[in-house]
Design a protein around this motif. Structure first.
Motif, PDB file in Angstrom:
ATOM      1  N   GLN A  73       0.831  -1.206   0.000  1.00  0.00           N
ATOM      2  CA  GLN A  73       0.000   0.000   0.000  1.00  0.00           C
ATOM      3  C   GLN A  73       0.868   1.260   0.000  1.00  0.00           C
ATOM      4  N   TYR A 123      -5.081   5.659 -10.440  1.00  0.00           N
ATOM      5  CA  TYR A 123      -5.815   4.760 -11.337  1.00  0.00           C
ATOM      6  C   TYR A 123      -4.981   4.416 -12.569  1.00  0.00           C
ATOM      7  N   GLY A 126      -2.518   1.654 -12.137  1.00  0.00           N
ATOM      8  CA  GLY A 126      -3.006   0.325 -11.784  1.00  0.00           C
ATOM      9  C   GLY A 126      -3.385   0.130 -10.335  1.00  0.00           C
ATOM     10  N   GLU A 128      -5.582  -0.038  -6.892  1.00  0.00           N
ATOM     11  CA  GLU A 128      -6.931  -0.459  -6.518  1.00  0.00           C
ATOM     12  C   GLU A 128      -7.210   0.014  -5.091  1.00  0.00           C
ATOM     13  N   ASP A 129      -8.459  -0.089  -4.690  1.00  0.00           N
ATOM     14  CA  ASP A 129      -8.889   0.373  -3.360  1.00  0.00           C
ATOM     15  C   ASP A 129      -8.418   1.820  -3.130  1.00  0.00           C
ATOM     16  N   ALA A 198      -3.761   3.752  -1.576  1.00  0.00           N
ATOM     17  CA  ALA A 198      -4.174   2.780  -2.595  1.00  0.00           C
ATOM     18  C   ALA A 198      -3.400   1.496  -2.390  1.00  0.00           C
ATOM     19  N   THR A 199      -3.932   0.417  -2.925  1.00  0.00           N
ATOM     20  CA  THR A 199      -3.332  -0.912  -2.805  1.00  0.00           C
ATOM     21  C   THR A 199      -2.865  -1.400  -4.163  1.00  0.00           C
ATOM     22  N   LYS A 200      -1.727  -2.056  -4.183  1.00  0.00           N
ATOM     23  CA  LYS A 200      -1.218  -2.676  -5.425  1.00  0.00           C
ATOM     24  C   LYS A 200      -1.486  -4.167  -5.352  1.00  0.00           C
ATOM     25  N   THR A 201      -2.219  -4.679  -6.323  1.00  0.00           N
ATOM     26  CA  THR A 201      -2.601  -6.085  -6.300  1.00  0.00           C
ATOM     27  C   THR A 201      -1.762  -6.939  -7.240  1.00  0.00           C
TER      28      THR A 201
END
Length: 202
Positions: A73, A123, A126, A128-129, A198-201
Protein backbone atom coordinates in the motif's frame (compact mmCIF):
# COMPACT_ATOMS: atom_id res chain seq x y z
CA UNK A 1 6.75 -2.04 14.88
CA UNK A 2 5.24 -5.26 13.60
CA UNK A 3 7.20 -8.42 14.44
CA UNK A 4 10.02 -9.14 11.97
CA UNK A 5 9.37 -5.89 10.10
CA UNK A 6 12.05 -3.81 8.41
CA UNK A 7 11.25 -0.09 8.64
CA UNK A 8 13.37 2.52 6.86
CA UNK A 9 12.95 6.25 7.50
CA UNK A 10 14.29 8.65 4.86
CA UNK A 11 14.98 12.36 5.32
CA UNK A 12 17.18 14.84 3.48
CA UNK A 13 17.86 16.89 6.62
CA UNK A 14 20.95 16.06 8.71
CA UNK A 15 19.22 17.81 11.62
CA UNK A 16 16.27 15.44 11.42
CA UNK A 17 18.62 12.48 11.19
CA UNK A 18 20.26 13.62 14.40
CA UNK A 19 16.89 13.89 16.15
CA UNK A 20 15.90 10.41 14.99
CA UNK A 21 19.12 8.77 16.15
CA UNK A 22 17.77 7.75 19.57
CA UNK A 23 14.82 5.99 17.94
CA UNK A 24 16.95 3.46 16.07
CA UNK A 25 16.59 -0.17 17.09
CA UNK A 26 16.43 -3.59 15.41
CA UNK A 27 13.88 -3.36 12.61
CA UNK A 28 13.93 0.44 12.53
CA UNK A 29 16.66 2.48 10.83
CA UNK A 30 17.08 5.89 9.24
CA UNK A 31 19.03 7.08 6.23
CA UNK A 32 19.95 10.51 4.95
CA UNK A 33 18.64 10.81 1.40
CA UNK A 34 15.85 11.92 -0.87
CA UNK A 35 12.52 10.22 -1.36
CA UNK A 36 13.03 10.10 -5.11
CA UNK A 37 16.11 7.88 -4.79
CA UNK A 38 14.68 5.20 -2.49
CA UNK A 39 15.36 1.72 -3.85
CA UNK A 40 13.74 -1.68 -3.42
CA UNK A 41 10.15 -2.72 -2.91
CA UNK A 42 8.18 -2.23 0.29
CA UNK A 43 4.92 -3.46 1.78
CA UNK A 44 4.09 0.10 2.78
CA UNK A 45 5.35 3.38 1.38
CA UNK A 46 4.18 6.07 3.78
CA UNK A 47 4.73 9.82 3.75
CA UNK A 48 3.42 12.36 6.25
CA UNK A 49 3.70 16.11 5.50
CA UNK A 50 6.73 15.72 3.24
CA UNK A 51 5.77 15.60 -0.43
CA UNK A 52 4.60 19.22 -0.42
CA UNK A 53 8.29 20.20 -0.51
CA UNK A 54 8.93 18.19 -3.69
CA UNK A 55 7.97 19.29 -7.19
CA UNK A 56 6.06 17.58 -10.00
CA UNK A 57 3.68 15.20 -8.25
CA UNK A 58 2.55 13.89 -11.63
CA UNK A 59 5.96 12.21 -11.81
CA UNK A 60 6.68 11.77 -8.10
CA UNK A 61 3.62 9.70 -7.15
CA UNK A 62 4.29 7.07 -9.87
CA UNK A 63 7.94 6.92 -8.67
CA UNK A 64 6.72 6.07 -5.19
CA UNK A 65 4.16 3.64 -6.55
CA UNK A 66 6.91 1.63 -8.24
CA UNK A 67 8.42 1.05 -4.77
CA UNK A 68 5.24 -0.64 -3.50
CA UNK A 69 5.41 -4.42 -3.49
CA UNK A 70 2.49 -6.46 -4.86
CA UNK A 71 -0.10 -6.61 -2.10
CA UNK A 72 1.33 -3.48 -0.52
CA UNK A 73 0.00 0.00 0.00
CA UNK A 74 0.92 3.62 -0.64
CA UNK A 75 -0.36 6.07 1.98
CA UNK A 76 0.32 9.82 1.84
CA UNK A 77 -0.73 12.99 3.63
CA UNK A 78 0.16 16.47 2.38
CA UNK A 79 -0.96 19.90 3.59
CA UNK A 80 -3.15 21.49 0.92
CA UNK A 81 -3.64 24.89 2.45
CA UNK A 82 -1.88 26.88 -0.27
CA UNK A 83 -5.11 28.63 -1.32
CA UNK A 84 -5.79 29.94 2.19
CA UNK A 85 -5.65 33.77 2.50
CA UNK A 86 -2.74 33.52 4.95
CA UNK A 87 -0.70 31.68 2.32
CA UNK A 88 -1.72 33.95 -0.52
CA UNK A 89 -0.57 36.88 1.61
CA UNK A 90 2.94 35.39 1.58
CA UNK A 91 3.08 35.61 -2.21
CA UNK A 92 1.61 39.11 -2.12
CA UNK A 93 4.37 40.21 0.27
CA UNK A 94 7.06 38.56 -1.84
CA UNK A 95 5.98 40.66 -4.82
CA UNK A 96 6.66 43.90 -2.93
CA UNK A 97 9.95 45.75 -2.77
CA UNK A 98 12.60 45.28 -1.54
CA UNK A 99 11.63 41.62 -1.26
CA UNK A 100 10.90 41.07 -4.94
CA UNK A 101 14.40 42.18 -5.90
CA UNK A 102 16.10 40.10 -3.21
CA UNK A 103 14.05 37.07 -4.22
CA UNK A 104 14.68 37.78 -7.92
CA UNK A 105 10.91 37.61 -8.47
CA UNK A 106 10.85 34.08 -7.06
CA UNK A 107 7.76 32.79 -5.29
CA UNK A 108 7.04 29.23 -4.32
CA UNK A 109 4.25 27.49 -6.19
CA UNK A 110 2.77 24.58 -4.27
CA UNK A 111 3.11 21.27 -6.15
CA UNK A 112 0.09 19.80 -4.33
CA UNK A 113 -2.55 18.61 -6.78
CA UNK A 114 -6.32 18.35 -6.51
CA UNK A 115 -7.87 15.21 -5.04
CA UNK A 116 -9.20 14.35 -8.50
CA UNK A 117 -5.70 14.49 -9.99
CA UNK A 118 -4.26 12.20 -7.30
CA UNK A 119 -7.06 9.70 -7.86
CA UNK A 120 -6.46 9.76 -11.61
CA UNK A 121 -2.70 9.25 -11.21
CA UNK A 122 -3.25 6.25 -8.96
CA UNK A 123 -5.81 4.76 -11.34
CA UNK A 124 -3.53 5.20 -14.38
CA UNK A 125 -0.81 3.32 -12.52
CA UNK A 126 -3.01 0.33 -11.78
CA UNK A 127 -3.89 1.09 -8.18
CA UNK A 128 -6.93 -0.46 -6.52
CA UNK A 129 -8.89 0.37 -3.36
CA UNK A 130 -8.18 4.04 -4.08
CA UNK A 131 -9.09 6.50 -1.33
CA UNK A 132 -8.48 10.22 -1.81
CA UNK A 133 -10.00 12.99 0.26
CA UNK A 134 -9.34 16.44 1.66
CA UNK A 135 -10.07 17.20 5.28
CA UNK A 136 -10.18 20.45 7.24
CA UNK A 137 -8.41 20.37 10.60
CA UNK A 138 -9.77 23.34 12.58
CA UNK A 139 -7.31 25.38 14.61
CA UNK A 140 -8.34 28.31 16.76
CA UNK A 141 -5.43 30.72 17.17
CA UNK A 142 -5.15 33.67 19.50
CA UNK A 143 -4.84 36.37 16.85
CA UNK A 144 -3.32 37.27 13.48
CA UNK A 145 0.22 37.24 14.89
CA UNK A 146 -0.30 33.70 16.11
CA UNK A 147 -1.30 32.75 12.57
CA UNK A 148 1.93 34.33 11.30
CA UNK A 149 3.86 32.31 13.88
CA UNK A 150 2.19 29.15 12.57
CA UNK A 151 3.18 29.78 8.95
CA UNK A 152 6.68 30.86 10.01
CA UNK A 153 7.49 27.23 10.75
CA UNK A 154 6.21 25.95 7.41
CA UNK A 155 5.27 28.02 4.36
CA UNK A 156 7.52 30.98 5.21
CA UNK A 157 10.69 28.91 5.66
CA UNK A 158 11.92 28.95 2.02
CA UNK A 159 11.35 32.72 1.89
CA UNK A 160 13.27 33.30 5.10
CA UNK A 161 16.18 31.23 3.76
CA UNK A 162 16.47 33.51 0.73
CA UNK A 163 15.79 36.85 2.42
CA UNK A 164 18.48 36.71 5.12
CA UNK A 165 18.71 40.24 6.62
CA UNK A 166 15.31 41.19 5.16
CA UNK A 167 13.59 38.40 7.02
CA UNK A 168 12.22 40.50 9.88
CA UNK A 169 10.90 43.29 7.64
CA UNK A 170 9.26 40.68 5.40
CA UNK A 171 7.61 39.08 8.43
CA UNK A 172 6.34 42.43 9.69
CA UNK A 173 4.86 43.33 6.30
CA UNK A 174 3.22 39.93 6.17
CA UNK A 175 1.81 40.33 9.69
CA UNK A 176 0.31 43.69 8.74
CA UNK A 177 -1.70 41.98 5.99
CA UNK A 178 -2.96 39.32 8.39
CA UNK A 179 -3.86 41.96 11.01
CA UNK A 180 -5.84 43.87 8.39
CA UNK A 181 -7.87 40.76 7.59
CA UNK A 182 -8.22 39.44 11.14
CA UNK A 183 -8.50 42.59 13.22
CA UNK A 184 -9.21 40.76 16.47
CA UNK A 185 -8.93 37.27 17.86
CA UNK A 186 -9.49 34.48 18.03
CA UNK A 187 -8.67 33.46 14.45
CA UNK A 188 -10.26 30.33 13.02
CA UNK A 189 -7.62 28.68 10.84
CA UNK A 190 -9.10 26.02 8.57
CA UNK A 191 -6.04 23.89 7.92
CA UNK A 192 -6.63 21.62 4.92
CA UNK A 193 -4.86 18.34 4.30
CA UNK A 194 -5.08 15.94 1.37
CA UNK A 195 -4.86 12.25 2.18
CA UNK A 196 -4.63 9.42 -0.32
CA UNK A 197 -4.01 5.70 -0.19
CA UNK A 198 -4.17 2.78 -2.59
CA UNK A 199 -3.33 -0.91 -2.81
CA UNK A 200 -1.22 -2.68 -5.43
CA UNK A 201 -2.60 -6.08 -6.30
CA UNK A 202 -0.22 -7.09 -9.09
Amino acid sequence: ILPDSNVLGIDSSPEMMSKAEHLKRPGLRFELGSIETVQGEWDLVFSHATLQWLDDHQELVPQLWVRVRSGGQLAVQVPSNHRHPAHLAIIETAMEEPFQTRLQRWTRTSPVLSITEYAEILYRNGAEDITVFEKVYPHVLENADALADWTSGTALVPYFERLEDLRESFLESYKEKLRARWKSGPVFYSFRRTLFAATKTV
